[in-house]
Design a protein around this motif. Sequence first.
Motif, PDB file in Angstrom:
ATOM      1  N   ASP A   1      62.273 187.225  46.588  1.00  0.00           N
ATOM      2  CA  ASP A   1      61.167 186.273  46.625  1.00  0.00           C
ATOM      3  C   ASP A   1      60.804 185.829  45.220  1.00  0.00           C
ATOM      4  O   ASP A   1      59.883 186.343  44.611  1.00  0.00           O
ATOM      5  CB  ASP A   1      59.943 186.881  47.315  1.00  0.00           C
ATOM      6  N   ASN A   2      61.552 184.881  44.710  1.00  0.00           N
ATOM      7  CA  ASN A   2      61.184 184.316  43.413  1.00  0.00           C
ATOM      8  C   ASN A   2      61.184 182.798  43.495  1.00  0.00           C
ATOM      9  O   ASN A   2      61.559 182.108  42.577  1.00  0.00           O
ATOM     10  CB  ASN A   2      62.112 184.812  42.292  1.00  0.00           C
ATOM     11  N   SER A   3      60.743 182.288  44.635  1.00  0.00           N
ATOM     12  CA  SER A   3      60.790 180.846  44.865  1.00  0.00           C
ATOM     13  C   SER A   3      59.974 180.069  43.834  1.00  0.00           C
ATOM     14  O   SER A   3      60.292 178.926  43.536  1.00  0.00           O
ATOM     15  CB  SER A   3      60.324 180.521  46.283  1.00  0.00           C
ATOM     16  N   SER A   4      58.919 180.678  43.283  1.00  0.00           N
ATOM     17  CA  SER A   4      58.119 179.956  42.300  1.00  0.00           C
ATOM     18  C   SER A   4      58.549 180.264  40.864  1.00  0.00           C
ATOM     19  O   SER A   4      58.117 179.609  39.939  1.00  0.00           O
ATOM     20  CB  SER A   4      56.641 180.295  42.483  1.00  0.00           C
ATOM     21  N   LEU A   5      59.398 181.274  40.692  1.00  0.00           N
ATOM     22  CA  LEU A   5      59.806 181.685  39.354  1.00  0.00           C
ATOM     23  C   LEU A   5      61.325 181.858  39.321  1.00  0.00           C
ATOM     24  O   LEU A   5      61.847 182.843  39.824  1.00  0.00           O
ATOM     25  CB  LEU A   5      59.114 183.002  38.982  1.00  0.00           C
ATOM     26  N   PRO A   6      62.045 180.901  38.754  1.00  0.00           N
ATOM     27  CA  PRO A   6      63.509 180.993  38.789  1.00  0.00           C
ATOM     28  C   PRO A   6      64.048 182.074  37.840  1.00  0.00           C
ATOM     29  O   PRO A   6      63.366 182.522  36.925  1.00  0.00           O
ATOM     30  CB  PRO A   6      63.960 179.612  38.326  1.00  0.00           C
TER      31      PRO A   6
ATOM     32  N   GLN B   1      67.377 179.355  41.545  1.00  0.00           N
ATOM     33  CA  GLN B   1      66.443 179.736  42.604  1.00  0.00           C
ATOM     34  C   GLN B   1      67.119 180.786  43.476  1.00  0.00           C
ATOM     35  O   GLN B   1      68.290 181.123  43.262  1.00  0.00           O
ATOM     36  CB  GLN B   1      66.046 178.509  43.430  1.00  0.00           C
ATOM     37  N   GLU B   2      66.416 181.309  44.456  1.00  0.00           N
ATOM     38  CA  GLU B   2      66.972 182.337  45.340  1.00  0.00           C
ATOM     39  C   GLU B   2      68.328 181.906  45.889  1.00  0.00           C
ATOM     40  O   GLU B   2      68.478 180.787  46.367  1.00  0.00           O
ATOM     41  CB  GLU B   2      66.033 182.591  46.520  1.00  0.00           C
TER      42      GLU B   2
ATOM     43  N   TRP C   1      63.727 186.608  33.518  1.00  0.00           N
ATOM     44  CA  TRP C   1      62.935 186.503  34.734  1.00  0.00           C
ATOM     45  C   TRP C   1      61.541 187.015  34.419  1.00  0.00           C
ATOM     46  O   TRP C   1      61.375 188.156  33.989  1.00  0.00           O
ATOM     47  CB  TRP C   1      63.567 187.308  35.869  1.00  0.00           C
ATOM     48  N   ASP C   2      60.539 186.141  34.583  1.00  0.00           N
ATOM     49  CA  ASP C   2      59.167 186.463  34.249  1.00  0.00           C
ATOM     50  C   ASP C   2      59.125 186.917  32.789  1.00  0.00           C
ATOM     51  O   ASP C   2      59.558 186.179  31.913  1.00  0.00           O
ATOM     52  CB  ASP C   2      58.615 187.512  35.215  1.00  0.00           C
TER      53      ASP C   2
END
Length: 141
Positions: A43-48, A66-67, A91-92
């Motif tokens: 679940d990283n749809s908002s954060l690639p 994206q995912e 990532w993040d």
Amino acid sequence: MKILLTTALVFSLAFFLFFISMSQPQNLYGTEYDVRVINGFTDNSSLPLVIWCSSQDSDLGGRALQEHDDFSWRLKTNLWGTTHFVCTMKWDRKRKSFEAFKVPRDVRRCSPLRRCSWLVTEKGFYFSNDEVNWKKDFSWS
């Protein structure tokens, strides 16, 4: 006499190169491999997942995955057996560089299909040569 010596030297060199190529066929110049890095986050749809890959000879550039997106390329090994691709993942707030392909490590483990696949998840980086069986190679930290 010189011609005989030169012929013997050429024959010896040819035999030596043939012997080396037969003992390590995967190291032959120009052997092709497919490398694939897959975003396996759940679940990283908002954060690639951001990836940037390069070698000494080639900059493949970066992508935002994206995912389930992937970043793939085909490479050819060089004459010296030093083909080496490094990817940096972000990532993040986490960042990790890893060797996506390195001849001494990967010529055998990417066989027989000459496929080197990486699945990147929240828990770490997983390797497969068939995209069915995955083995964790390392974590983000």
